[in-house]
Write a protein that holds these residues in place. Structure first.
Motif, PDB file in Angstrom:
ATOM      1  N   GLU A  21       2.681   8.554  -0.869  1.00  0.00           N
ATOM      2  CA  GLU A  21       1.187   9.374  -0.517  1.00  0.00           C
ATOM      3  C   GLU A  21       0.319   9.440  -1.561  1.00  0.00           C
ATOM      4  O   GLU A  21      -0.182  10.435  -1.922  1.00  0.00           O
ATOM      5  N   ASP A  22       0.111   8.148  -2.232  1.00  0.00           N
ATOM      6  CA  ASP A  22      -0.974   8.269  -3.350  1.00  0.00           C
ATOM      7  C   ASP A  22      -1.341   6.756  -3.331  1.00  0.00           C
ATOM      8  O   ASP A  22      -0.619   5.945  -3.763  1.00  0.00           O
ATOM      9  N   VAL A  23      -2.445   6.432  -2.896  1.00  0.00           N
ATOM     10  CA  VAL A  23      -2.861   5.094  -2.736  1.00  0.00           C
ATOM     11  C   VAL A  23      -3.148   4.543  -4.308  1.00  0.00           C
ATOM     12  O   VAL A  23      -2.853   3.384  -4.497  1.00  0.00           O
ATOM     13  N   GLN A  24      -3.114   5.169  -5.343  1.00  0.00           N
ATOM     14  CA  GLN A  24      -3.561   4.767  -6.693  1.00  0.00           C
ATOM     15  C   GLN A  24      -1.859   4.135  -7.067  1.00  0.00           C
ATOM     16  O   GLN A  24      -1.997   3.226  -7.708  1.00  0.00           O
ATOM     17  N   ILE A  25      -0.861   4.369  -6.474  1.00  0.00           N
ATOM     18  CA  ILE A  25       0.211   3.544  -7.069  1.00  0.00           C
ATOM     19  C   ILE A  25       0.125   2.306  -6.666  1.00  0.00           C
ATOM     20  O   ILE A  25       0.591   1.327  -7.541  1.00  0.00           O
ATOM     21  N   THR A  68       0.802  -1.231   0.105  1.00  0.00           N
ATOM     22  CA  THR A  68       0.090  -0.058  -0.016  1.00  0.00           C
ATOM     23  C   THR A  68       0.971   1.212  -0.174  1.00  0.00           C
ATOM     24  O   THR A  68       2.145   1.312   0.676  1.00  0.00           O
ATOM     25  N   THR A  69       0.647   2.208  -0.730  1.00  0.00           N
ATOM     26  CA  THR A  69       1.304   3.540  -0.846  1.00  0.00           C
ATOM     27  C   THR A  69       0.754   4.810  -0.349  1.00  0.00           C
ATOM     28  O   THR A  69       0.577   5.862  -1.139  1.00  0.00           O
ATOM     29  N   TYR A  80      -7.099   9.243  -2.829  1.00  0.00           N
ATOM     30  CA  TYR A  80      -8.534   8.602  -2.741  1.00  0.00           C
ATOM     31  C   TYR A  80      -9.590   9.434  -3.638  1.00  0.00           C
ATOM     32  O   TYR A  80     -10.501   9.063  -4.168  1.00  0.00           O
ATOM     33  N   ALA A  81      -9.444  10.822  -3.665  1.00  0.00           N
ATOM     34  CA  ALA A  81     -10.397  11.698  -4.338  1.00  0.00           C
ATOM     35  C   ALA A  81     -10.361  11.277  -5.759  1.00  0.00           C
ATOM     36  O   ALA A  81     -11.514  11.150  -6.245  1.00  0.00           O
ATOM     37  N   ALA A  82      -9.370  10.886  -6.460  1.00  0.00           N
ATOM     38  CA  ALA A  82      -9.635  10.378  -7.731  1.00  0.00           C
ATOM     39  C   ALA A  82     -10.201   9.068  -7.987  1.00  0.00           C
ATOM     40  O   ALA A  82     -11.042   8.895  -8.621  1.00  0.00           O
ATOM     41  N   LEU A  83      -9.995   8.317  -6.803  1.00  0.00           N
ATOM     42  CA  LEU A  83     -10.451   6.825  -6.742  1.00  0.00           C
ATOM     43  C   LEU A  83     -11.979   6.973  -6.692  1.00  0.00           C
ATOM     44  O   LEU A  83     -12.646   6.012  -7.132  1.00  0.00           O
ATOM     45  N   LYS A  84     -12.266   7.884  -5.844  1.00  0.00           N
ATOM     46  CA  LYS A  84     -13.880   7.926  -5.564  1.00  0.00           C
ATOM     47  C   LYS A  84     -14.913   7.898  -6.775  1.00  0.00           C
ATOM     48  O   LYS A  84     -15.893   7.465  -6.737  1.00  0.00           O
ATOM     49  N   ASP A  85     -14.269   8.629  -7.451  1.00  0.00           N
ATOM     50  CA  ASP A  85     -15.160   8.896  -9.103  1.00  0.00           C
ATOM     51  C   ASP A  85     -15.167   7.572  -9.806  1.00  0.00           C
ATOM     52  O   ASP A  85     -16.001   7.494 -10.636  1.00  0.00           O
TER      53      ASP A  85
END
Lengths: 593, 427
Positions: free
Chosen positions: A42-46, A35-36, A245-250
């Protein structure tokens, strides 16, 4: 239909690509990546992208995966192949909550149950009677950096001023958010509604959310509304500000859910489908979560200091060194045992290399699970302050201080999860850890969540409950077998009772079961019917001297007939207990009558 | 290297900008007391509702006030009335709900005793008044608590402050307040580069930190002594003598129970070792070591273990670094926190420009291990063994039955060992 299910855990991001059809339900690929959520990434997307890349590698002939950054991989999966992306999260320590109640054992306990049921990790519980001075509470609040605060207190029409004093203490402490110190912290109030005007006026430093009273009367708890508010706030104020998470939320097809909440949804699905009482355990490095659904009541407890690595020394402290040593061979002395456990705490990711080291870890797991279950029973207790009317037995129990709502004999099914159970070299070891820790009574089925996929299934069930159920039954849970532990005292002979196993195909076999031990009987892969012959001194669930019959029993570990008695007949001397435990396990796979 | 050194409560600074400091230099001190503040119900005195407290209050949160200073003023029955503080301290909280002011006490540790004459309060002769005393030596009393009363006369003697009753002589009661002076020292040698008014300062130092894995005890400093010739040796407890009082000792691969007991006996300030046995530490502490801990437990000295539990040689390059600092003043902290914001024990050594500074091995993680990397095994049965990675084996089965990725490690004796990836660290 194809779904991508992801659990962003505190250390590992686990992705599962699955396919559900009319007839089939299967996991096509599973992959993990670190987990990142924390620095330097500092970006969970990575982490998510890495996990997806590994899935892509497994399916390279089916999905074209490029080295494109960011969310492109998810986009690619989505546009090309996927019918849904669902995510749960416990990254960065999960949903960390501070709980404040008026009286620790009343609204404090109710608020704790509400927060745990909503998937929260409780940092502390403050109450008027928590034996702390006001300044200590203020210092504690300032020291903690919760994601959310749950304040409760007072039944409807009850205490107001005392709750207001607690609220004022909170305003004075002015706690800060974990991720962004400038952001207002969500404060959920679920206490006496008479305090609403006061809070609306004074709580300007918080993102105030008023929910229905979670303890409207002494005899009632009302968790539904407050859990919904916690879930909404988790999405709006916690996830939205967590890195990446903001990007992931959409992108997701259902709201991101706290991991434990997703697990409870999975278990609810299973309980509703099978109509049985369930106990599920997830033992981690630092904490042990226990979930129970018994007679439709769901409870979750988190034993914050019982775990396999970070908390190994606390298990040693709570259980006592003798209770861990009793499961081990006498060659392992206390000096070495203590050093092993301490080193495991210091280096939590190391694996047991030798058989002795594995035995130490499994002994530790037995004791951690035993203690965590004790704590679970305390939490899942009758409401304090409630006087059951009309039920003389419950009334009498409450009068004599027994507030336990259920016991292990009420449980029909135990699900094991967590590294030490799910990744044990042999399924028999996993089954024995569950049996020794929980001491199931009567007939109890044992299941294993080998891929830690209960959160994934839970989040999918928000939108596609039928598909989630199919995956749960066919892929997620691996049947280990069953445990049969009778009520009564067995003799110590070699032929106490006889078990007949009738496979669907092939000839039936009978096994004589010796007394005072746990006997393992292998089961065919496609299951078998079993019959246990009744004995005058033992009750297998249908009464003394009566047979027990089950139509289908399946499991990779086998059927365990436990004639050791309850509680286990330990000796006061450690060496004698070690001698006893070394004689307890009989493998009957080679013996047949 | 910069270290921020601050007090837990505001106090006064004792250093100035640019001043050279030694580890023992006191940077700041406070006489504010850590126990619960005193609460005054201000609104009750003026007969007004709690939410009107601010109309009479003449102080605000954060104000430092002295004994006798006006806290509030108001009018009662047409008369102007002042409410003065009976003690010195800092205003910590003003509650509009309860109408109270909370004041954190300031107290001089050199002036802790107050003698109360009960006879005066009860208006009777001392011999008689002694019979009305309701407290005993050893009791803890709070401000306003009744210490003696005469129901016939409706006279009472109340404690003027909180504290412990340490003596009763006739009608005289001595209350000793648990006042302490909290100080923060520089801890390392260096120069003050930033002042933090009321709280402390930042110290810039030439010293270099070397982290350990686990420690106990707080901060200490002293002259460094090395008791072994080789990092894998174990120091003989008899080598510890009275000459080592106040010093920091490097004792080799194991800090045994006998050695630690002797160190404690001779007043050694700190001990650095490769390892120790958990059982010995628990026996010496008198309690189990708990997880996620903030090791406030103390052995009577500061302890830093470089490798973990058991007999573990100190890494040679660390041992060399320590040897170069032998005889000089070093600073050591044993404070360790395993979870939620990891804190490791640390020794601060005088910087030697000729020495290469290396990163701590475990911080680099295992992802960078490749064929040819030199690694150290960090779990039994080969704990502490060093070797070179010569290959990998996917899905390899360990003797415990666990299947995982293993490294093939060629140790210094020429043996090939198969070790799980997570059981090695890069050197």
């Amino acid at each position: 239909m194809k779904y991508l299910l992801v659990d962003v855990g505190s250390t590992t991001t686990k992705a599962i690509l699955c396919e559900v059809g009319e007839e089939t339900a299967q996991f096509i690929a599973l992959a993990d990546a670190p987990t990142t959520v924390e620095a330097p990434f500092e970006d969970v997307q990575i982490g998510l992208e890495n996990a997806l890349r590994r899935i892509g590698e497994q399916l390279s002939n089916r999905v074209d995966v490029n080295d494109t950054p960011g969310m492109s991989l998810v986009r690619e999966f989505k546009t090309s192949d996927l019918d849904g992306l669902f995510i749960t999260s416990s990254a960065g320590g999960g949903l960390q909550m501070l709980v404040i109640g008026l009286v620790r054992s009343m609204t404090g306990e109710s608020a704790e149950r509400a927060a745990l049921g909503a998937g929260g990790v409780i940092l502390d519980i403050l109450a008027q009677d928590d034996h702390r001075q006001p300044f200590e509470r203020i210092e504690r609040i300032r020291h903690l950096k919760p994601d959310m605060i749950l304040l409760a207190g007072g039944v409807e029409g009850g205490a107001v001023l005392d709750v207001a004093v607690l609220a004022e203490m909170l305003f004075h402490a002015a706690p800060q958010s974990r991720f962004d110190s400038m952001r207002k912290l969500p404060l959920i109030y679920a206490g006496n509604s008479d305090l609403h005007p006061f809070l609306k006026e004074r709580a300007e430093g918080f993102e105030l959310c008023l929910a229905e009273n979670l303890r409207p009367s002494l005899s009632q708890e009302n968790f539904g509304p407050v859990r919904r508010v916690i879930q909404e706030q988790f999405m709006e104020h916690v996830m939205a500000h967590a890195p990446g998470y903001a990007a992931l939320k959409d992108r997701v097809d259902a709201p991101i859910m706290p991991t434990p909440m997703a697990v409870t949804r999975s278990l609810r699905l299973l309980a509703d489908n099978r109509g049985e009482n369930i106990l599920a355990v997830d033992i981690g490095g630092a904490t042990t979560d226990i979930f129970s659904i018994v007679r439709d009541d769901m409870h979750r407890s988190v034993s914050a200091n019982l775990g396999m690595s970070y908390s190994a020394l606390n298990v040693l402290k709570e259980a006592g060194v003798a209770n861990i040593m009793r499961w081990l061979p006498s060659e392992i002395d206390e000096l070495a045992l203590r050093d092993w456990l301490h080193n495991k705490m210091l280096r939590p990711t190391t694996l047991p290399h030798t058989v002795s080291a594995l035995k130490v870890e499994q002994a530790l797991a037995r004791e951690a699970l035993r203690l965590a279950f004790q704590q679970h029973l305390v939490l899942a207790a009758e409401l304090r302050g409630n006087k059951p009317i009309g039920d003389w037995r419950r009334g009498a129990d409450t009068f004599f201080g027994n507030r336990q709502r259920f016991g292990i004999s009420d449980v029909d099914l135990i699900i094991g999860s967590g590294g030490v159970i799910s990744h044990a070299p042999k399924d028999v070891q996993s089954a024995l850890m569950l049996i020794d820790a929980f001491l199931p009574a009567g007939y109890t089925e044992l299941l294993l969540d080998r891929h830690f996929s209960l959160p994934h299934i839970g989040v999918l069930s928000q939108v596609h409950p039928e598909h989630a159920l199919k995956l749960l039954l066919n892929q997620s849970l691996v049947p280990l077998g069953a445990s049969i532990a009778p009520r009564g005292v067995s003799g110590s002979g070699d032929r106490i009772t006889r078990v007949t196993v009738e496979p669907i195909k092939g000839a039936s076999k009978s096994y004589w079961i010796p007394g005072k031990c746990v006997s393992r009987i292998p089961l065919p892969a496609d299951g078998a019917a079993i019959t246990v012959e009744g004995v005058w001194s033992l009750d297998f669930g249908r009464g003394f001297w009566r047979n027990l019959h089950r139509d289908t029993v399946r499991g990779t570990a086998g059927l365990f007939v436990d004639l050791r008695g309850r509680p286990l007949p330990w000796s006061r001397a450690v060496t004698e207990s070690q001698r006893l435990s070394s004689t307890w396990y009989q493998d009957l796979s080679g013996e047949e009558d | 290297m910069r270290l921020r050194r601050t007090l837990p409560y505001p106090g006064r600074l004792l250093v100035s900008l640019g001043e050279d400091v030694s580890p023992a230099t006191i940077i700041a001190e406070t006489t504010l007391q850590p126990e619960e503040p005193i609460h005054f119900t201000v609104t009750e005195a003026f007969g007004i509702p709690p939410y009107d407290i601010k109309t009479v209050l003449r102080v605000q949160e954060g104000d430092i006030i002295s004994q006798g200073q006006v806290l509030a003023t108001g009018i009662i029955s047409g008369q102007g009335v002042e409410l003065r503080s009976p003690v010195s301290g800092i205003i910590e909280q003003v509650s509009m709900l309860l109408g109270t002011v909370s004041l954190r006490l300031e107290g001089d540790p050199n002036d802790r005793d107050r003698i109360v004459d009960v006879a005066k309060d009860l208006e009777m002769i001392p011999l008689l008044a002694a019979q009305y005393i309701q407290v005993r030596v050893g009791d803890f009393v709070y401000m306003g608590q009744e210490m003696a009363s005469d129901s016939d006369k409706e006279a009472r003697s109340l404690a003027p402050m909180q504290g412990e009753i340490t003596a009763i002589n006739g009608s005289l009661i001595t209350i000793t307040r648990p006042f302490i002076r909290t100080q923060v020292s520089a801890f390392v040698s260096g120069r003050i580069t930033t002042l933090i008014p009321g709280w402390g300062a930042e110290v810039e130092s030439e010293m270099v930190p070397v982290s350990g894995l686990f420690g106990l005890g707080g901060e200490c400093f002293g002259v460094l002594h090395i008791l072994t010739k080789h990092p894998a040796e174990q120091a003989d407890p008899l080598l510890v003598t009275a000459d080592h009082k106040g010093g920091v000792l490097v004792v080799g691969a194991l800090a045994s129970s006998d050695l630690l007991t002797r160190c404690r006996h001779f007043g050694v300030a700190g001990v650095i070792a490769g390892g120790a046995h958990n059982k010995h530490l628990v026996d010496l502490l008198g309690e189990e070591i708990t997880p996620g801990m903030d090791t406030k437990e103390t052995l009577g000295l500061s302890l830093m273990l470089m490798g973990g539990m058991g007999e573990i040689p100190i890494e040679e390059h660390i041992f060399d670094l320590l040897r170069k600092s032998e005889g000089s003043m070093v600073s050591l902290t044993g404070l360790t926190q395993i979870r939620s914001g990891v804190i490791r024990p640390c020794v601060y050594l005088l910087a030697d420009p000729s020495l290469p500074i290396r990163d701590e091995p475990s911080r680099q993680g295992n992802d960078s291990i490749t064929i040819g990397s030199v690694v150290r095994i960090i779990r039994e049965p080969y704990f502490g063994v060093r070797g070179r990675v010569t290959g990998f084996a996917e899905n390899d089965m360990l003797p415990s039955g666990i299947r995982t990725l293993t490294y093939i490690v060629l140790n210094e004796s020429g043996d090939e060992l198969r070790i799980p990836r997570s059981n090695v660290e890069l050197i």
